[in-house]
Design a protein around this motif. Structure first.
Motif, PDB file in Angstrom:
ATOM      1  N   ILE A 425      39.772  51.170  30.329  1.00 33.88           N
ATOM      2  CA  ILE A 425      39.021  51.225  31.618  1.00 33.88           C
ATOM      3  C   ILE A 425      38.855  49.732  31.623  1.00 33.88           C
ATOM      4  N   THR A 447      34.936  54.326  29.683  1.00 25.30           N
ATOM      5  CA  THR A 447      34.090  53.931  30.932  1.00 25.30           C
ATOM      6  C   THR A 447      32.542  53.579  30.656  1.00 25.30           C
ATOM      7  N   SER A 475      41.954  52.536  35.649  1.00 24.11           N
ATOM      8  CA  SER A 475      42.179  53.447  34.566  1.00 24.11           C
ATOM      9  C   SER A 475      43.786  53.251  34.229  1.00 24.11           C
ATOM     10  N   ALA A 488      32.125  55.781  36.169  1.00 25.07           N
ATOM     11  CA  ALA A 488      32.051  54.376  36.730  1.00 25.07           C
ATOM     12  C   ALA A 488      31.401  54.220  38.095  1.00 25.07           C
TER      13      ALA A 488
END
Length: 529
Positions: A425, A447, A475, A488
């Motif tokens: 991430i 995340t 991602s 997120a």
């Protein structure tokens, strides 16, 4: 087999004439008869040495543009005969085959032709036949014959003869034989891999890999592991062909991390502006673009200052003094760049433990190539991940479309995510990473970790809110559920880039719409394990 083998006759046939004359003179001074072929024979004669052409032994001329000259029983009998076998000796006497005690051969420069991109017909002509055949014969008979295939071993040979009154020991011949077989194996690997590409064979039945030692390392990833660095002869800029200007020898981990850093920064072309990547344990801890190289470094550093300590820095432009000064404010293991000016080198010279490496350019991130990984009992082989994205490749899947700035940041984050260990991430804002989550078993955890790092840096920088606020997020693979995407969004991301392709894409898109996010699909993922 005998321990000390006398040196009476040598066959020398080399493409690389480096050190040839000195070797020939030293052997002749010991009374060694010299046999040779073609250009090697001429070079020795021009130096005033007495040389017998192989054709005088075979009673057969070189023919077919030199394709046929040493493939003859008079040559191979002299190399292969067991000196303690009566039947072999009798055969040599009956047919007048002279003993050959030393073979010095280096092969046609196939790898050099490959590196410069020679055309097919030239590549074919650079496939050596007689050389490998003689090398294998001589090396097989190392109980009696000495085989030299590298210019680097000429001095060792002469030292061996000096120490043993013109003879070689079994141990020396055995080591040279091993090296000889490794050389022919590497040569055949280069030929077979080239031909697989030329013939369009994507997964050949047998795949060979070979390398030549560049550096013996103090140890591997850990002190109890022995290690060495081998290069494959390719001309791709990077850790295989750098120039080291200062600092102690690179370690196994240094080389691994430096390669990761340089491959990442090579995603950003110099013409598009300065860029910097900082790597720690093979993962990026900060990546940025900037108006200047110093700004790019500083913004990359501000993504995760804690992890950057003792890291590897890669730059996409020539290192200048201003950037060098900024880098020296903390401890850094390695800096690699496509050049460094004199002022920068002078600044770094005061940091003796800092390694400065320069390369002939950036690696081509879009170029084809192979990557392989060892597993128990075999190798996994795949194409290098050279997947690239443009604005036109992106598919907007949400009601809200990204702004132009978000699109630019999304592509930037996507390039970085390609080089982060999965699950990856990457949060980015204004051309810089502001949070990176790497190598987690759960994408949600990656995340959260990335967002937490952003909060930590906000505290360090004295900011009122986390740097991830108003960022975009990349991602490396699809979100299988909405939870990672919503995490997120809660952290402050406003736009998302991901491959798509999940069975629950519709559910994830719906969640993005409800959260007011813009989201684009790439149709391409970047797993990195």
């Amino acid at each position: 087999m005998q321990d000390l083998a006398p040196m009476r006759r040598a066959l020398i046939s080399v493409s690389d004439k480096t050190g040839l004359v000195d070797l020939g003179k030293a052997l002749a001074a010991r009374g060694v008869e010299l046999l040779s072929t073609g250009g090697t024979s001429k070079a020795l004669r021009d130096a005033g040495l007495e040389v017998k052409d192989v054709s005088e032994i075979t009673n057969f001329p070189e023919m077919m543009d030199g394709r046929v000259k040493t493939l003859h029983p008079m040559v191979h009998g002299g190399l292969l005969a067991l000196r303690d076998n009566g039947t072999h000796i009798q055969a040599m006497q009956e047919h007048g085959i002279p003993e050959i005690d030393l073979l010095v051969v280096n092969l046609y420069p196939f790898e050099a032709a490959l590196a410069r991109g020679a055309e097919y017909d030239e590549m074919i002509e650079n496939i050596d036949i007689g050389g490998p055949a003689m090398i294998r014969a001589s090396a097989k008979n190392h109980g009696f014959t000495t085989t030299i295939v590298d210019v680097e071993d000429y001095d060792a040979l002469l030292a061996e003869l000096e120490a043993n009154d013109g003879k070689t020991t079994y141990g020396f011949r055995q080591k040279m034989a091993q090296n000889a077989y490794a050389r022919t194996a590497a040569y055949d690997a280069a030929v077979s891999n080239w031909m697989a590409g030329a013939a369009g064979v994507e997964t050949p039945r047998r795949r060979a890999f070979a390398g030549e030692i560049k550096q013996t390392l103090r140890y591997g990833e850990n002190p109890h592991q022995q290690a060495a660095f081998y290069v494959d002869g390719g001309n791709r800029p990077g850790v295989s062909n750098f120039e080291q200007h200062q600092g102690k020898e690179l370690s196994y981990n240094n080389i691994n991390d430096t390669d990761a850093a340089f491959e990442l920064v090579s995603e950003f072309l110099p013409k598009d502006g300065p860029a910097c990547a900082i790597i720690k344990h093979a993962n990026p801890c900060g990546v940025s673009r900037g108006e200047t190289l110093k700004e790019a470094y500083q913004r990359a550093f501000d993504c995760d200052r804690t992890s950057a300590f003792g890291g590897i820095i890669a730059l996409n432009q020539i290192l200048d003094a201003e950037t060098a000064l900024a880098i020296t404010e903390i401890f850094t293991e390695v800096v690699i760049a496509p050049g460094a000016d004199d002022a920068a080198k002078e600044i770094f010279a005061k940091k003796k433990n800092l390694r400065l490496l320069t390369t002939p350019g950036l690696a081509n991130a879009a170029s084809a190539g192979l990557a392989f990984k060892q597993v128990s009992g075999g190798l996994l082989v795949q194409d290098r991940d050279n997947g690239m994205m443009t604005f036109e490749d992106l598919k907007v899947v949400t009601k809200v479309a990204p702004t132009q700035q978000e699109l630019e940041d999304l592509l930037f984050a996507w390039k970085v995510a390609k080089h982060v260990k999965s699950n990856a991430i990457v949060y980015a804002k204004n051309g810089a990473t502001v949070g990176i989550g790497a190598g987690q078993m759960s994408r949600v955890d990656s995340t959260r970790i990335a967002a937490r790092k952003s909060q930590d840096m906000a505290d360090v920088l004295g900011l009122k809110e986390p740097t991830v606020m108003g960022s975009v997020v990349a991602s490396d693979a699809f979100f299988p559920f909405p939870d990672g995407l919503l995490t997120a969004a809660e952290a402050g991301a406003t736009a998302v880039i991901q491959p798509g392709g999940s069975m629950r894409d519709d559910e994830v898109i719906k969640a993005a719409d409800e959260a007011g996010l813009a989201m684009v699909f790439t149709g391409q993922r970047h797993f990195r394990h």
